[in-house]
Write a protein that holds these residues in place. Structure first.
Motif, PDB file in Angstrom:
ATOM      1  N   THR A  73       0.829  -1.207   0.000  1.00 41.63           N
ATOM      2  CA  THR A  73       0.000   0.000   0.000  1.00 41.63           C
ATOM      3  C   THR A  73       0.865   1.259   0.000  1.00 41.63           C
ATOM      4  OG1 THR A  73      -1.655  -1.204   1.265  1.00 41.63           O
ATOM      5  CG2 THR A  73      -1.869   1.178   1.182  1.00 41.63           C
ATOM      6  N   PHE A  74       1.846   1.297   0.897  1.00 36.09           N
ATOM      7  CA  PHE A  74       2.707   2.476   0.951  1.00 36.09           C
ATOM      8  C   PHE A  74       3.472   2.646  -0.363  1.00 36.09           C
ATOM      9  CE2 PHE A  74       2.941   4.995   4.759  1.00 36.09           C
ATOM     10  CZ  PHE A  74       2.172   4.287   5.655  1.00 36.09           C
ATOM     11  N   ILE A  87       4.754  11.371   1.545  1.00 31.43           N
ATOM     12  CA  ILE A  87       4.224  10.087   1.977  1.00 31.43           C
ATOM     13  C   ILE A  87       5.291   9.378   2.816  1.00 31.43           C
ATOM     14  CG2 ILE A  87       3.298   7.876   1.209  1.00 31.43           C
ATOM     15  CD1 ILE A  87       1.493  10.222   0.655  1.00 31.43           C
ATOM     16  N   GLY A  88       6.545   9.560   2.399  1.00 31.41           N
ATOM     17  CA  GLY A  88       7.651   8.967   3.149  1.00 31.41           C
ATOM     18  C   GLY A  88       7.636   9.421   4.605  1.00 31.41           C
ATOM     19  N   MET A  89       7.185  10.655   4.808  1.00 28.80           N
ATOM     20  CA  MET A  89       7.097  11.172   6.167  1.00 28.80           C
ATOM     21  C   MET A  89       6.146  10.334   7.019  1.00 28.80           C
ATOM     22  SD  MET A  89       6.915  15.138   6.093  1.00 28.80           S
ATOM     23  CE  MET A  89       5.234  15.340   6.529  1.00 28.80           C
ATOM     24  N   LEU A  90       5.069   9.865   6.375  1.00 31.32           N
ATOM     25  CA  LEU A  90       4.121   9.041   7.117  1.00 31.32           C
ATOM     26  C   LEU A  90       4.710   7.657   7.381  1.00 31.32           C
ATOM     27  CD1 LEU A  90       0.944   9.998   5.130  1.00 31.32           C
ATOM     28  CD2 LEU A  90       1.502  10.691   7.439  1.00 31.32           C
ATOM     29  N   GLY A 119       9.049   1.262   6.541  1.00 29.87           N
ATOM     30  CA  GLY A 119       9.683   2.560   6.739  1.00 29.87           C
ATOM     31  C   GLY A 119      10.548   3.019   5.578  1.00 29.87           C
ATOM     32  N   THR A 120      11.147   4.199   5.754  1.00 30.96           N
ATOM     33  CA  THR A 120      11.969   4.756   4.687  1.00 30.96           C
ATOM     34  C   THR A 120      13.365   4.121   4.651  1.00 30.96           C
ATOM     35  OG1 THR A 120      12.550   6.507   6.216  1.00 30.96           O
ATOM     36  CG2 THR A 120      10.810   6.981   4.655  1.00 30.96           C
ATOM     37  N   GLN A 173      10.099  15.529  13.769  1.00 28.72           N
ATOM     38  CA  GLN A 173      10.450  15.403  12.357  1.00 28.72           C
ATOM     39  C   GLN A 173       9.231  15.600  11.479  1.00 28.72           C
ATOM     40  OE1 GLN A 173      13.146  15.410  10.729  1.00 28.72           O
ATOM     41  NE2 GLN A 173      13.854  13.297  10.491  1.00 28.72           N
ATOM     42  N   MET A 174       8.140  14.942  11.849  1.00 30.50           N
ATOM     43  CA  MET A 174       6.960  14.999  10.989  1.00 30.50           C
ATOM     44  C   MET A 174       6.383  16.403  10.954  1.00 30.50           C
ATOM     45  SD  MET A 174       5.050  11.342  11.091  1.00 30.50           S
ATOM     46  CE  MET A 174       4.175  11.470  12.590  1.00 30.50           C
TER      47      MET A 174
END
Lengths: 332, 156, 649
Positions: A73-74, A87-90, A119-120, A173-174
């Motif tokens: 999904t991501f 989106i990477g932030m989420l 995660g990233t 960060q977010m």
């Protein structure tokens, strides 16, 4: 936000089409009413999980399918959306989750949870970083926070520093990134999430009978309810917290969820209400045609769906009565 | 500039600006349509219909351009001498559709993008989405009306 | 009456006969069930009744249905049935005769076997897909090492030497070489694949130096790479992996052809799915009932004209059921069924696209239909285009078996084409100016003002008609004064203004004044204090802008009518430019055909949507609210198949 907001036209339309495949209340009802966990799982095979479901040989391994679904999904949303870094932030939340798991394994020798490959940072990079103490591949901010954790933990051997420091850096960060990108929508969302976490922290600390000073360090900054107003509440009865938040958005959540927690000692209603609160908040944004809101809303809806599947399957495996499961599942 | 050149500038503005409005509008709808089609190819017909809607502004622009060209004798057999003031009159005539065509084409496209999101979930509601888009187009129609009335009103 | 009256029916039956009665109702398809628990009957008889329980086999049926769905989804995924562009609007289904349908149902017991084969096939496909991904990843990992000519199994630590494959960040590589040279004496390094970012190298050294080497490597973050299951050289391994991929691909094709072989059961599965789905709906409907130990109570709505059919059917074909009916109570949520007859009927689609009328409302369809017919014709106003539109619509209705709103829409287009044809004759439009015939009345290009004023005039009539309908509603509801105040005074006031405008100053002036005074005195009647009454009365005159903009809105009739003609002329003029030579005439024909076809489509679309808008905004808002709920009877609904009378063409 970008000046030309129509860059979202493609991804939002696509998400709208994909959204129709989310499990609805009826499908969850069928899962809950199913005679066994296998039967419940069958409902999933009719939906978007059909391909992955064929791989499953033992129902107890359903977690791997849920993790794969979340990752897909991501990846999908990042691929179709115009600004993957937002989106990477989420997804950063999952980096933090993985770091927590890894640190607890290293320092405390416990396996607290599964690693989630969303995660990233790639999982092996994170594992390498934590196990070898080599943080080169981490993002700069994370690197600093992680260094601090190691230092503090070696100093006073307090496992709380892992969760506290990582949560703090996550939301810092977010929120920072949301401001950087002028996304008031995301900033608002993160602030609400900080509020909810702080409320939970307050109750937890209160129940454990810890001091006001400890609470002060445990609360996250940047929330809409000021930290000092929350710290006062530790010595006050629940009613004053309720009256303090009476005109805020959190009134219902506190009066129902917190009361249940204090009375019965179970946080599950508050957790459910918190999730439902964010779901409702995001539903408003899902009507936007040109913007990141529907993408974020879909990601959240998918996370909730996966959470619900987990609740139902775990309940079914442990043969909980249907009502008990129904109470816990989040609104969809 | 002589009269005829001023008049042709008007023709160019009408075709160019109204056409740009349509192009941008159709472009926006097209992106949305592509997003929907990549998940649900069976809605191609419906999205094609929606995508065609912001095309009318461009057509009105072309129509205006054509009428001006015909009036000043660029198209057709008769030669006409156009005075400077007549030229300006043609230029003025072109402005309503040029301006309203540009903006209504863009905004109609945006409304239709929303309609595409609507039919992703509820294809039976397409009619209502079209009505919303037509609200926007109304102003292109009115602009065309003004343009045409001015054109007919110019004494040659 | 365009809106059909409904009656509420109560059906009392013996529980043992429930299935037969449900089958009967399902086949009749004329009853909309109401959940007894939410009706007032429940409040009254709650102590005697239990909510209807779902029959036990409902979950079995559900499971059966989802098995069939699973198979059909797999078929659709690998061998999709694509819809044609027309079917995307109308939906597509498999035509079966009743006999065929029944014979398919005989094979219902095969479903389990087919489902099993489908599951197995899908499982194999997934595992093949996983293997393919694994192999592809392995090939990718091996690629940098392909220059290495040592079999991979030989690369392992021995008793005197250590060796292995390593990668390191390219920036670190020179430094690594330096430290190695400085710290250990005997070793061997060979760069296998210098990437821009990462250096891939082979290293071997003495076992006694291992601790030093390990430390150095950790310091420079050197990563060891191993391929535990591979024995040949990297290049050979890649080759064999490619062969494996080929085999996997063949296997995949074999499984796909297995699925293809199952496709012959597709129609059967479709029929079975629809059957199961309807069975499921029948069982699910039990939850609407109120039950005692051995009887049940069903509540529902039935259109009055078919109530007799229902009563005879119940009397003749069941043993225990009894049925009573009554008129709806004023506050009940009655579903609405529209019924218009003759040429007006297709125009229902326009109303339904806006909103279903409420139960006590006028159905606007018959009032709107003549205006729709007229306005569409003016917007297209070309005899040629009208002809083509009608022919196209007739063709579609012949070719496709349409139902419901689709059928209504196509019929509406047939009529609309006729209207455009008539207006084409009146205004002299024949494919733009392709055929030069004089207009029966006037040429809008020559006399634009006549057409503009005509359009606005039609608008005034349309709006007055809407006001008259609202006045009629008021009078019928016993509010005669409201009709005078809210519609009558406006009518006088507006007519006065029109008379002033067209040059009857005396009559106009007095009518306007009488109307205005009337409005000022009456429009504030809902307010309490005298001052407020007067002020809101005065303020209501401001609504004149609303009427003005409503009327001006009809100028679109003129603009669109002109547009379709002039676009036609543009097409002809462009064609004219190329005509001359043989090739020129050929291009001319292409331009004319393509151009005019395009114009028919786009101008008809414009005409349709703008005409609809005039109905919805300018006309309906005078008297029509909408917001009713349409009648949805309990009846067979098929997703995949369609039962047809006879096998034809």
């Amino acid at each position: 936000m970008p000046i030309d907001d129509t860059v979202y036209a493609y991804s939002v339309a696509r998400i709208k089409a994909i959204e129709t495949r989310l499990l609805d209340q009826g499908q969850f009802d069928r899962m809950i009413n199913a005679s066994s966990s296998e039967e419940a799982f069958k409902v999933l095979t009719e939906s978007g999980y059909a391909g992955a479901a064929a791989e499953l040989t033992d129902i107890h391994n359903f977690e791997s399918i849920l993790a794969a679904e979340l990752k897909d999904t991501f990846d999908m949303v990042m691929k179709i959306g115009p600004y993957p870094e937002l989106i990477g932030m989420l997804a950063l939340r999952y980096d933090i989750h993985n770091l927590k798991v890894l640190f607890k394994a290293k320092f405390l020798g416990i396996k607290s949870d599964l690693l989630i490959p969303v995660g990233t940072h790639e999982l092996d990079k994170l594992e390498h970083a934590v196990n070898e103490g080599d943080y080169r591949y981490l993002q700069e901010k994370l690197r600093r926070a992680v260094g601090k954790i190691t230092e503090e933990f070696l100093l006073n051997r307090d496992p709380q520093v892992i969760d506290l420091n990582l949560d703090r850096i996550l939301y810092e960060q977010m929120i920072y990134a949301a401001r950087e990108n002028n996304s008031s929508f995301l900033e608002d969302l993160f602030i609400r999430q900080v509020d909810l976490i702080n409320l939970k922290t307050l109750i937890r600390v209160k129940r454990m009978g810890l001091t006001r000073d400890f609470l002060k360090t445990a609360l996250l900054p940047h929330g809409s309810i000021r930290v000092d107003r929350l710290t006062i509440m530790i010595d006050e009865p629940l009613e004053s917290l309720i009256s303090m938040l009476a005109i805020s958005d959190y009134a219902e959540l506190v009066s129902e969820g917190v009361r249940e927690w204090l009375d019965k000692g179970s946080a599950s209603l508050l957790e459910k209400l918190s999730d439902d609160y964010i779901t409702n908040h995001l539903k408003q944004g899902r009507r936007v045609t040109f913007g990141i809101e529907p993408l974020v809303g879909y990601l959240w809806a998918k996370e909730i769906e996966i959470k619900n599947i987990r609740i139902v399957l775990v309940g079914k495996i442990n043969k909980l009565p249907a009502e008990a499961i129904r109470e816990r599942i989040r609104n969809v | 500039m002589e009269g005829i050149e001023i008049a042709l500038l008007g023709a160019a503005l009408a075709v160019g600006f109204a056409g740009s409005g349509s192009a941008i509008g159709i472009g926006i709808v097209g992106q949305s349509a592509a997003g929907l089609i990549s998940e649900d190819p069976d809605k191609f017909g419906q999205t094609l219909l929606l995508q065609a809607l912001p095309g009318t502004q461009g057509i009105y622009g072309l129509l205006t351009g054509f009428l001006i060209m015909q009036n000043v004798g660029v198209i057709g057999d008769e030669t006409v001498t156009i005075t400077t003031s007549q030229g300006y009159a043609f230029l003025m005539a072109s402005l309503p559709i040029a301006i309203a065509g540009l903006s209504s084409g863009i905004y109609q496209g945006r409304v239709l993008s929303s309609t595409i999101n609507l039919i992703a979930k509820r294809p039976e509601e397409m009619g209502k989405g079209i009505v919303y888009a037509v609200m926007v187009e109304t102003y292109a129609v009115f602009a065309l009306l003004a343009t045409v009335l001015i054109l007919f009103g110019i004494d040659l | 009456m365009p809106i059909i009256d409904m009656k509420k029916v109560f059906l009392l039956g013996h529980y043992q006969e429930r299935e037969q009665i449900f089958n009967l109702l399902h086949n009749l398809g004329i009853v909309e069930m109401v959940d007894v628990k939410s009706s007032e009957t429940w409040d009254e008889f709650q102590s005697y009744l239990e909510p209807g329980q779902l029959p036990e086999n409902v979950s079995q049926i559900d499971a059966r249905r989802s098995d069939i769905r699973y198979c059909l989804d797999i078929f659709q995924r690998h061998y999709p049935i694509r819809k044609s562009i027309v079917e995307q609007f109308t939906g597509s289904s498999l035509d079966l005769t009743a006999d065929q349908f029944a014979s398919y149902l005989d094979s219902l017991d095969q479903v389990e076997e087919i489902h099993k084969s489908c599951c197995e096939a899908e499982e194999k496909l997934v595992s093949i897909r996983n293997e393919v991904i694994q192999s592809q990843n392995l090939i990718e990992d091996l690629q940098p090492w392909s220059a290495l000519e040592i079999p991979l199994e030989l690369i392992e630590d021995g008793s005197y030497t250590v060796m292995g494959l390593y990668t390191v960040n390219a920036e670190q590589y020179p430094a690594l070489q330096d430290t190695l040279a400085a710290n250990i004496s005997d070793y061997f390094v060979e760069e296998v694949f210098p990437d821009q970012d990462v250096v891939h190298f082979f290293f071997s050294g003495l076992s006694e130096d291992k601790p030093v080497i390990d430390d150095l490597f950790r310091e420079k973050t050197v990563t060891r790479v191993s391929f535990p299951d591979l024995t040949a050289t990297p290049a050979e391994s890649i080759k064999s992996l490619h062969e494996k991929l080929k085999i996997l691909n063949d296997q995949k094709r074999a499984i796909l052809s297995e699925i293809e072989a199952l496709l012959e059961h597709r129609p059967m599965l479709m029929a079975c799915y629809d059957y199961m789905d309807n069975e499921h709906a029948k069982h699910q409907a039990t939850s609407n009932l109120g039950c005692t130990k051995s009887s049940f109570l069903l509540e529902g709505w039935v259109p009055v004209p078919v109530l007799g059919d229902l009563e005879t059917a119940i009397a003749n074909r069941t043993e225990t059921a009894a049925i009573v009916s009554r008129d709806p109570n004023p506050d009940e949520d009655v579903p609405v069924l529209l019924h218009n007859s003759g040429p007006v009927e297709p125009y229902e689609v326009v109303t339904k696209l806006f909103s279903t009328p409420k139960r006590n409302e006028l159905d606007p369809t018959p009032f709107m239909a003549p205006f729709f017919f007229l306005f569409f014709g003016i917007c297209l106003s070309d005899a040629g285009y009208g002809l083509i539109l009608t022919l196209l619509a007739v063709l579609i209705s012949r070719k496709l078996k349409l139902e419901g709103m689709g059928k209504q829409l196509v019929t509406l287009l047939i009529y609309s084409g006729v209207s455009a044809f008539v207006f084409g004759l009146i205004l002299g439009g024949y494919f733009g100016d392709l055929i030069n015939l004089p207009p029966l009345w006037f040429d809008p290009l020559e006399e634009p003002m006549v057409m503009l004023i005509g359009s606005l005039g039609l608008g005034v009539i349309h709006i007055y008609f809407g006001m008259a309908l609202q006045a009629y509603r008021n009078i019928k509801a016993g509010k005669v004064l409201s009709a005078l105040y809210d519609q009558g005074f406006w009518f006088i006031f507006l007519n006065g203004l029109i008379l002033l405008l067209v040059g009857f100053p005396f009559a106009g002036q007095w009518m306007a004044i009488i109307g205005a005074v009337g409005l000022i005195l009456t429009q504030g009647r809902a307010q309490r204090s005298f001052v407020l009454k007067f002020l809101s009365g005065l303020l209501s005159l401001y609504n004149i802008t609303q009427y003005l903009s409503d009327v001006l809105s009809y100028s679109r009739l003129f603009a669109l009518g002109l547009a379709s003609i002039v676009i036609g002329m543009v097409i002809n003029a462009v064609g004219d430019l190329v005509a001359g030579s043989v090739i020129g005439y050929l291009i001319l024909v292409i331009i004319l055909l393509g151009g005019h076809f395009f114009n028919v489509i786009i101008s008809s679309l414009s005409a349709y949507v703008h005409t609809s808008r005039l109905q919805y905004l300018e006309f309906f808002n005078k008297f029509f609210e909408g917001g009713g709920r349409s009648f949805q009877p309990f009846r067979a609904k098929n997703s995949y198949t369609d039962i047809v009378e006879n096998e034809e063409g």
